[in-house]
Design an enzyme around this catalytic site. Structure first.
Site, mmCIF file in Angstrom:
data_model
loop_
_atom_site.group_PDB
_atom_site.id
_atom_site.type_symbol
_atom_site.label_atom_id
_atom_site.label_comp_id
_atom_site.label_asym_id
_atom_site.label_seq_id
_atom_site.Cartn_x
_atom_site.Cartn_y
_atom_site.Cartn_z
ATOM 1 N N ARG A 237 -10.610 -20.243 -25.682
ATOM 2 C CA ARG A 237 -11.557 -20.476 -26.767
ATOM 3 C C ARG A 237 -12.868 -20.935 -26.137
ATOM 4 O O ARG A 237 -12.862 -21.716 -25.176
ATOM 5 C CB ARG A 237 -11.059 -21.557 -27.738
ATOM 6 C CG ARG A 237 -9.944 -21.107 -28.686
ATOM 7 C CD ARG A 237 -10.447 -20.125 -29.750
ATOM 8 N NE ARG A 237 -9.411 -19.743 -30.687
ATOM 9 C CZ ARG A 237 -8.637 -18.662 -30.583
ATOM 10 N NH1 ARG A 237 -8.785 -17.838 -29.569
ATOM 11 N NH2 ARG A 237 -7.730 -18.392 -31.495
ATOM 12 N N GLU A 266 -19.528 -18.850 -31.014
ATOM 13 C CA GLU A 266 -19.186 -17.486 -31.418
ATOM 14 C C GLU A 266 -19.536 -17.203 -32.876
ATOM 15 O O GLU A 266 -19.258 -18.045 -33.718
ATOM 16 C CB GLU A 266 -17.660 -17.350 -31.216
ATOM 17 C CG GLU A 266 -17.222 -15.986 -30.862
ATOM 18 C CD GLU A 266 -15.783 -15.978 -30.347
ATOM 19 O OE1 GLU A 266 -15.449 -16.762 -29.434
ATOM 20 O OE2 GLU A 266 -15.016 -15.193 -30.875
ATOM 21 N N HIS A 284 -14.482 -11.052 -27.780
ATOM 22 C CA HIS A 284 -13.210 -11.623 -28.255
ATOM 23 C C HIS A 284 -12.195 -10.507 -28.563
ATOM 24 O O HIS A 284 -11.689 -10.412 -29.679
ATOM 25 C CB HIS A 284 -13.448 -12.509 -29.504
ATOM 26 C CG HIS A 284 -12.375 -13.545 -29.678
ATOM 27 N ND1 HIS A 284 -12.606 -14.778 -30.220
ATOM 28 C CD2 HIS A 284 -11.036 -13.502 -29.388
ATOM 29 C CE1 HIS A 284 -11.474 -15.460 -30.266
ATOM 30 N NE2 HIS A 284 -10.508 -14.704 -29.769
HETATM 31 P P1 NAD Z 1 0.600 -21.892 -25.180
HETATM 32 O O1 NAD Z 1 0.670 -23.003 -26.169
HETATM 33 O O2 NAD Z 1 1.843 -21.128 -24.852
HETATM 34 O O3 NAD Z 1 0.007 -22.451 -23.788
HETATM 35 C C1 NAD Z 1 -1.013 -23.389 -23.691
HETATM 36 C C2 NAD Z 1 -0.796 -24.232 -22.433
HETATM 37 O O4 NAD Z 1 -1.918 -25.099 -22.273
HETATM 38 C C3 NAD Z 1 0.446 -25.123 -22.514
HETATM 39 O O5 NAD Z 1 1.239 -24.980 -21.365
HETATM 40 C C4 NAD Z 1 -0.141 -26.527 -22.627
HETATM 41 O O6 NAD Z 1 0.696 -27.539 -22.077
HETATM 42 C C5 NAD Z 1 -1.438 -26.358 -21.846
HETATM 43 N N1 NAD Z 1 -2.426 -27.404 -22.103
HETATM 44 C C6 NAD Z 1 -2.702 -28.042 -23.269
HETATM 45 N N2 NAD Z 1 -3.679 -28.945 -23.084
HETATM 46 C C7 NAD Z 1 -4.024 -28.882 -21.792
HETATM 47 C C8 NAD Z 1 -4.977 -29.574 -20.993
HETATM 48 N N3 NAD Z 1 -5.775 -30.538 -21.498
HETATM 49 N N4 NAD Z 1 -5.059 -29.278 -19.687
HETATM 50 C C9 NAD Z 1 -4.262 -28.322 -19.134
HETATM 51 N N5 NAD Z 1 -3.329 -27.632 -19.834
HETATM 52 C C10 NAD Z 1 -3.216 -27.912 -21.138
HETATM 53 O O7 NAD Z 1 -0.528 -20.931 -25.721
HETATM 54 P P2 NAD Z 1 -0.777 -19.390 -25.343
HETATM 55 O O8 NAD Z 1 -0.011 -18.506 -26.247
HETATM 56 O O9 NAD Z 1 -0.647 -19.234 -23.864
HETATM 57 O O10 NAD Z 1 -2.316 -19.250 -25.790
HETATM 58 C C11 NAD Z 1 -3.334 -20.057 -25.192
HETATM 59 C C12 NAD Z 1 -4.622 -19.937 -25.968
HETATM 60 O O11 NAD Z 1 -5.177 -18.646 -25.768
HETATM 61 C C13 NAD Z 1 -4.449 -20.018 -27.501
HETATM 62 O O12 NAD Z 1 -4.389 -21.345 -27.961
HETATM 63 C C14 NAD Z 1 -5.673 -19.285 -28.012
HETATM 64 O O13 NAD Z 1 -6.718 -20.185 -28.284
HETATM 65 C C15 NAD Z 1 -6.063 -18.375 -26.851
HETATM 66 N N6 NAD Z 1 -5.935 -16.965 -27.228
HETATM 67 C C16 NAD Z 1 -7.040 -16.167 -27.143
HETATM 68 C C17 NAD Z 1 -6.956 -14.834 -27.495
HETATM 69 C C18 NAD Z 1 -8.152 -13.908 -27.377
HETATM 70 O O14 NAD Z 1 -8.191 -12.885 -28.068
HETATM 71 N N7 NAD Z 1 -9.120 -14.190 -26.529
HETATM 72 C C19 NAD Z 1 -5.757 -14.293 -27.973
HETATM 73 C C20 NAD Z 1 -4.634 -15.120 -28.022
HETATM 74 C C21 NAD Z 1 -4.744 -16.470 -27.641
#
Ligand code: NAD
Length: 332
Positions: A237, A266, A284
């Protein structure tokens, strides 16, 4: 009477057709972002709403309708939704976990490759008719084999990114608030603090959710720690990076480059970002594959249908809400 579902904006995949089989479905808009007024009207009419990450779902939305059972967000991230207010009112909130994992991890690798192999400049060069024959000095890039890759957030997407980077011959270090013994064992990945990661890596890819604790997780001070040649990739994000500080670091060639799919304000870009030659920008679209959209669509619809049956939707985010919903069969 059939249960009513308001879908804020039409989306691809079979989910909407699935909902139409047993529900009365209204679509806010076919294209663009659903206007606020329409979203509020939809919430007032419906038993369930399916929202996109561009819809702000807050107390005003929930207050339209005390019958509202569920908000199914057509995204993995749910930073557009006020979870506490939903839970307070007994409204279930779901997302689409796992649906975009491969798509986003592949996109992050794509951004990294475009930067390292200078594909964006090379394509522009060809289209401008500048290619006059093979030249050993032309558009030199970098190899990833043997380089250090740092992944911030090794959840679903981050861990698949680790798999791909490892396959390219990179060594892996990671930073996460939770240790991941699985990643450590499978890919010989080492957990490190964020400053160490920033100092040591040739490529850094961010995969954390947007939360108060991850807003500006990467700030001006952090960017100063990075190698002059390092690439920063963000498909998570936008607000996770201080975009103004990033533009300044890129302008001064303090880092090698950035590959971005998401933006702090965005769809607006911070002034100067689009003028830089050491960035690759995509709108995005990291999850924009047919496979991911189909899966997102199905999960969102299945969550709504489960809630109507009084079942716990598989992708429930605000689990505390179950205490407020005696009609939900928890199976416990
Ligand atoms: P997920 O919940 O499986 O993984 C997130 C990871 O981040 C977890 O392991 C968590 O422990 C870690 N985390 C949380 N806070 C943290 C911090 N302060 N420092 C370090 N690590 C930390 O989520 P995911 O399915 O892997 O998705 C991640 C993110 O990707 C989503 O939340 C979303 O915002 C983004 N996303 C973007 C798109 C896009 O189109 N660009 C699409 C899907 C998801």
């Amino acid at each position: 009477m059939k249960p009513r579902v308001f879908v804020s904006r039409h989306f691809p995949g079979e989910g909407i057709a699935l909902l139409k089989k047993s529900c009365d479905v209204r679509i806010g808009v076919m294209k663009g972002t659903c206007p606020r007024k329409k979203l509020l009207q939809g919430a007032k009419w419906a038993d369930a709403i399916v929202t996109l990450l561009t819809d702000k779902v807050d107390a005003e939305v929930y207050d339209q309708n005390p019958r509202l059972k569920i908000v199914a967000n057509y995204a993995v991230g749910f930073d557009n939704i006020d979870l506490a207010e939903a839970t307070k009112r007994g409204v279930l909130v779901t997302n689409t976990p796992g649906a975009q994992t491969e798509s986003v991890a592949e996109h992050a690798i794509g951004l990294m490759m475009v930067l390292g192999k200078r594909i964006r400049e090379a394509d522009a060069f060809m289209r401008a008719g500048k290619y006059k024959g093979w030249d050993p000095d032309l558009l030199l890039g970098t190899e990833f084999d043997g380089k250090v890759c740092g992944v911030i957030g090794v959840g679903r997407i981050g861990s698949i990114f680790v798999k791909f980077a490892k396959a390219l011959g990179m060594s892996i270090i990671y930073n996460d608030v939770v240790r991941s013994p699985d990643i450590e064992q499978k890919y010989d990945a080492k957990p490190v603090d964020i400053n160490t990661l920033l100092k040591q890596c040739d490529v850094i890819s961010i995969h954390v959710p947007l939360m108060p604790s991850t807003r500006h997780l990467i700030n001006a001070g952090h960017l100063k720690l990075m190698k002059k040649t390092a690439f920063l990739i963000n498909t998570s994000r936008g607000p996770v990076i201080d975009e103004t500080a990033l533009v300044s670091a890129l302008k001064r060639r303090q880092i090698g480059g950035a590959g971005l799919d998401v933006y702090e304000f965005e769809p607006k870009l911070v002034p100067g970002l689009a003028k830089l030659d050491n960035v690759v920008l995509t709108p995005h679209i990291a999850s924009a594959t047919w496979e991911a959209r189909d899966s997102m669509s199905r999960i969102a619809a299945q969550c709504v249908l489960a809630a109507f049956k009084g079942e716990v939707p598989e992708a429930l985010v605000n689990k505390d809400v179950l205490q407020k919903n005696p009609w939900i069969k928890t199976g416990a």
